[in-house]
Motif scaffolding. Structure first.
Motif, short mmCIF file in Angstrom:
data_model
loop_
_atom_site.label_atom_id
_atom_site.label_comp_id
_atom_site.label_asym_id
_atom_site.label_seq_id
_atom_site.Cartn_x
_atom_site.Cartn_y
_atom_site.Cartn_z
N THR A 1 -6.95 -2.72 -66.33
CA THR A 1 -8.12 -3.12 -67.04
C THR A 1 -8.33 -4.29 -67.18
OG1 THR A 1 -6.57 -3.18 -69.23
CG2 THR A 1 -7.64 -0.85 -68.67
N THR A 2 -9.54 -4.94 -67.35
CA THR A 2 -9.92 -6.38 -67.45
C THR A 2 -10.97 -6.64 -68.72
OG1 THR A 2 -10.60 -8.28 -66.31
CG2 THR A 2 -11.85 -6.11 -65.93
N ASP A 3 -10.66 -7.73 -69.28
CA ASP A 3 -11.65 -8.37 -70.24
C ASP A 3 -12.87 -9.19 -69.64
OD1 ASP A 3 -9.96 -7.28 -72.28
OD2 ASP A 3 -9.04 -8.99 -72.20
N GLY A 4 -13.11 -8.94 -68.38
CA GLY A 4 -14.03 -9.70 -67.78
C GLY A 4 -13.85 -11.03 -67.20
N ASP A 5 -12.65 -11.37 -67.44
CA ASP A 5 -12.27 -12.83 -66.91
C ASP A 5 -11.59 -13.07 -65.75
OD1 ASP A 5 -9.90 -11.58 -67.52
OD2 ASP A 5 -9.11 -12.58 -69.11
N GLY A 6 -11.61 -12.00 -64.99
CA GLY A 6 -11.06 -11.76 -63.66
C GLY A 6 -9.67 -11.64 -63.57
N ILE A 7 -9.08 -11.40 -64.81
CA ILE A 7 -7.52 -11.16 -64.70
C ILE A 7 -7.37 -9.76 -65.25
CG2 ILE A 7 -5.45 -11.83 -65.82
CD1 ILE A 7 -6.21 -14.55 -66.44
N TYR A 8 -6.80 -9.00 -64.36
CA TYR A 8 -6.48 -7.38 -64.42
C TYR A 8 -4.86 -7.29 -64.73
CZ TYR A 8 -11.04 -6.64 -62.30
OH TYR A 8 -12.32 -6.65 -62.12
N ARG A 9 -4.71 -6.29 -65.92
CA ARG A 9 -3.60 -5.96 -66.51
C ARG A 9 -3.48 -4.53 -66.47
NH1 ARG A 9 -6.58 -9.74 -69.17
NH2 ARG A 9 -5.28 -11.56 -69.78
N ALA A 10 -1.93 -4.11 -66.49
CA ALA A 10 -1.70 -2.71 -66.66
C ALA A 10 -0.19 -2.80 -67.15
CB ALA A 10 -1.76 -2.01 -65.40
N VAL A 11 0.09 -1.63 -67.53
CA VAL A 11 1.60 -1.32 -68.12
C VAL A 11 2.05 -0.25 -67.08
CG1 VAL A 11 3.12 -0.19 -69.92
CG2 VAL A 11 0.98 -1.81 -70.49
N LEU A 12 3.16 -0.60 -66.38
CA LEU A 12 4.09 0.42 -65.67
C LEU A 12 5.02 0.88 -66.47
CD1 LEU A 12 4.23 -2.12 -62.39
CD2 LEU A 12 2.19 -0.62 -63.40
N ASP A 13 4.93 2.39 -66.41
CA ASP A 13 5.62 3.06 -67.60
C ASP A 13 6.47 4.16 -66.70
OD1 ASP A 13 3.88 4.81 -67.08
OD2 ASP A 13 3.22 4.75 -69.10
N GLY A 14 7.32 4.94 -67.55
CA GLY A 14 8.31 5.94 -66.71
C GLY A 14 9.41 5.22 -65.82
N LEU A 15 9.57 3.86 -66.27
CA LEU A 15 10.66 3.38 -65.16
C LEU A 15 12.15 3.45 -65.63
CD1 LEU A 15 8.88 -0.09 -65.25
CD2 LEU A 15 8.52 1.98 -63.65
N GLU A 16 13.04 3.43 -64.78
CA GLU A 16 14.60 3.43 -65.02
C GLU A 16 15.11 2.17 -65.30
OE1 GLU A 16 16.28 6.41 -65.49
OE2 GLU A 16 14.58 7.47 -65.05
N PRO A 17 16.02 2.11 -66.30
CA PRO A 17 16.74 0.89 -66.79
C PRO A 17 17.41 0.25 -65.62
CG PRO A 17 16.73 2.38 -68.57
CD PRO A 17 16.35 3.30 -67.36
N GLY A 18 17.60 -1.09 -65.60
CA GLY A 18 18.39 -1.59 -64.48
C GLY A 18 18.03 -1.30 -63.18
N THR A 19 16.77 -1.25 -62.85
CA THR A 19 16.46 -0.73 -61.49
C THR A 19 15.44 -1.64 -60.72
OG1 THR A 19 16.88 1.67 -62.13
CG2 THR A 19 15.36 1.23 -59.84
N GLU A 20 15.45 -2.01 -59.57
CA GLU A 20 14.55 -2.94 -58.98
C GLU A 20 13.34 -2.08 -58.37
OE1 GLU A 20 15.27 -6.34 -55.81
OE2 GLU A 20 15.25 -4.48 -54.69
N TYR A 21 12.40 -2.62 -58.69
CA TYR A 21 10.96 -1.91 -58.13
C TYR A 21 10.09 -3.19 -57.34
CZ TYR A 21 11.45 2.01 -61.46
OH TYR A 21 12.14 3.06 -62.14
#
Length: 596
Positions: A301-321
């Protein structure tokens, strides 16, 4: 790993004290100072640090300074009235008459311990003063030196005090003296002009600054990508914690992920997207994977400022992605790697493990490897509590009531001869009775994690309050009419033990005879997150069956990693004021932290 540790050990000279005459009104304290540690480079340096050290002796109840000495002025024998005292040792820059709040290569050291002085007795104890200053080191890589004109610099600021790094101070250590209150975090600003005339200015903040830690920033410059890349290494003189932040110059691609945005099961990501006019509404997607084969997509999603954001969920603790950004189906830039935070749990959360107390009058709950983690008003390590005062056990295992395993913890409120005692169990330890009027409790245990909630199974049997000694301001209790309430609190924070009166292990000291020592986690400035469960009993006994409760943690600060956790359970909510129902009982079992 850097293991640079400076220790000032104050040893009580028992031999000289034992020869002192016995006085009925006080006891003798004898001090000797020595320096140990690899950072002590010479005998002359040792002598200089010792000659400048300061020893302060305070009343243990924080009522004022009792003695203050320069190291060379400490008497061979210090006679003090019988009482508890806190002895502080200050050395290095902080001990100077006019200390510099920010300076080059001049560390500060601090240590504090409590000492009990008894009539005619020489007390043997030791005090360790470790590094207490907050340090920074800025290093400029060859890529910066080769691509920037002379005059580039980086300013580091803490609490309004600043140090400026340039090519002549590259790699030097700057030392800041903590204020003793909430540190706002290191604010850094890099400024420079490239050989082709491009001006680059970058700023950032390192939150959660703690005393005794070294923060190292190494700046590099990529000619191809035009990126300024600072790598941040945090050295707490014991171990090293690494983190990386990448600052993009404006081209499409992912920016680095600050540590504050990396949680155990979710991560917040952002990217600057430049479509070069090819699309007004580009489809931007973040895709992530832990094995490089199975990828999960999250629309941005973006607020129109050219910066896009997201939340990556469902991850495992202490894990490299690995994570990459796709714009209209095309990958932009390289994939970025990150490792999710760990998800530590509460030790012995099902209260299965106990050991007999030193007195043998009750069972103590402990944490891993039979180390103390849980405490109660029963007592602690031979310190007299309710269980040794007429054998009133207010916290005990119960094999007849349980949800998980073989037993639960049962908290029992009761009248203990001369005072009402609420059943309680908490992370910390009991510090001792204050006559017949109250007790001292040390709250908190070391903890690094950011859970979202606490789950716990509870059964509560309360009744009308029949003992009233006091209440919090603004609270009215009518004896034999108002019903008792069971309570479970959780809090995460960075409490400075020197400010809150406790120890490095358990930072918060509450003296139940002194209301000013009570901590309201909902408003306390050093508290990062808190949650509260209250179960008020009534005539129906609605809580008198086992049920699972979730206590959400409300974060007032999501940018700072906590260093301590407080869990406090009580069968009578006003137990600290010696008010409650003398027959209230609370059972707790299967306590666990939730991470989202």
């Amino acid at each position: 790993m850097r293991k640079i540790l400076f220790i000032v050990a104050l040893l009580y000279a028992a031999v000289s004290c034992q020869r002192a005459p016995i006085r009925e009104t006080g006891g003798c304290l004898c001090l000797h100072a020595a320096l140990q540690g690899p950072s002590v480079k010479s005998c002359d340096e040792t002598a200089d640090l010792l000659s400048g050290a300061v020893v302060n002796i305070y009343n243990g109840d924080f009522s004022g300074l009792v003695r203050s000495y320069g190291y060379t002025e400490v008497p061979a024998q210090i006679w003090l009235p019988c009482s508890r005292y806190r002895v502080d040792v200050v050395a290095g820059e902080a001990a100077k008459p006019e200390p510099r709040q920010a300076c080059w290569e001049s560390r500060s050291f601090f240590g504090s311990e409590y000492v009990d002085i008894r009539a005619g007795i020489c007390t043997n104890a030791s005090i360790t003063a470790a590094v207490s200053s907050i340090s920074s080191i800025i290093c400029f890589s060859p890529s910066v030196k080769e691509n920037f004109r002379q005059g580039y610099c980086c300013t580091v600021e803490l609490n309004g005090d600043s140090i400026v790094y340039d090519s002549s101070t590259d790699g030097k250590e700057a030392c800041f003296i903590p204020t003793g209150s909430e540190e706002t975090g290191f604010v850094w600003k890099f400024e420079g002009t490239t050989l082709n005339g491009k001006t680059i200015s970058r700023t950032g903040i390192i939150p959660g600054i703690l005393a005794g830690k070294l923060y190292r920033l190494s700046f590099g410059y990529s000619v191809t990508e035009g990126n300024l890349v600072p790598d941040i290494i945090v050295d707490d003189w014991i171990n090293v914690i690494d983190g990386t932040i990448v600052f993009d110059s404006g081209s499409s691609g992912m920016s680095g992920i600050p540590e504050k945005d990396i949680w155990a099961r979710h991560v917040e990501v952002s990217a600057t997207v430049d479509t070069d006019g090819s699309s007004e509404n580009p489809e931007v997607v973040f895709s992530y994977s832990s094995d490089g084969q199975n990828w999960t997509a999250r629309p941005a999603t973006t607020d129109g400022d050219g910066i896009y954001r997201a939340v990556l969920d469902g991850l495992e603790p202490g894990t490299e992605y690995s994570c990459m950004i796709l714009v209209n189906g095309e990958q932009k830039g390289d994939a970025l790697k990150f490792t999710t935070a760990d998800a530590p749990q509460i030790p012995n959360g099902s209260f299965e493990y106990t050991s007999k107390s030193a007195s043998g009058n009750y069972q103590e709950f402990y944490g891993a490897s039979q180390q103390h983690w849980w405490g109660s008003g029963n007592g602690s390590d031979g310190i007299t509590g309710s269980a040794d005062f007429g054998s009133f056990v207010i916290c005990k295992p119960d094999t007849s009531e349980k949800v998980d395993g073989d037993q639960s913890a049962c908290l029992v409120s009761q009248w203990a001869l001369v005072k009402f005692a609420a059943g309680n169990l908490f992370s910390g330890y009991f510090g001792g009775l204050v006559g017949t009027k109250g007790g001292k409790v040390y709250f908190g245990r070391p903890f690094t994690g950011r859970p979202s909630a606490l789950k716990v199974w509870v059964k509560y049997s309360g009744g009308r309050i029949d003992r009233v000694d006091g209440t919090p301001d603004g609270v009215t209790v009518i004896q034999n009419q108002t019903y008792d309430t069971g309570r479970i609190q959780i809090a995460l924070g960075n409490w400075d033990y020197r400010k809150y009166g406790g120890t490095r292990e358990c930072p918060i000291l509450v003296n139940t005879t002194d209301k000013s020592s009570f901590v309201d986690f909902a408003t306390d400035k050093s508290t990062i997150a808190s949650g509260d469960l209250q179960l008020q009993s009534d005539q129906s006994g609605k809580y008198n069956t086992w049920a699972e409760y979730t206590i959400p943690l409300i974060y007032s600060d999501t940018a700072t990693m906590p260093s301590y956790i407080v869990v406090s359970c009580a069968s009578s909510i006003y137990g600290d004021y010696f008010t409650g129902c003398s027959s209230s009982k609370m059972w707790i079992d299967k306590m666990e932290l939730v991470y989202e």
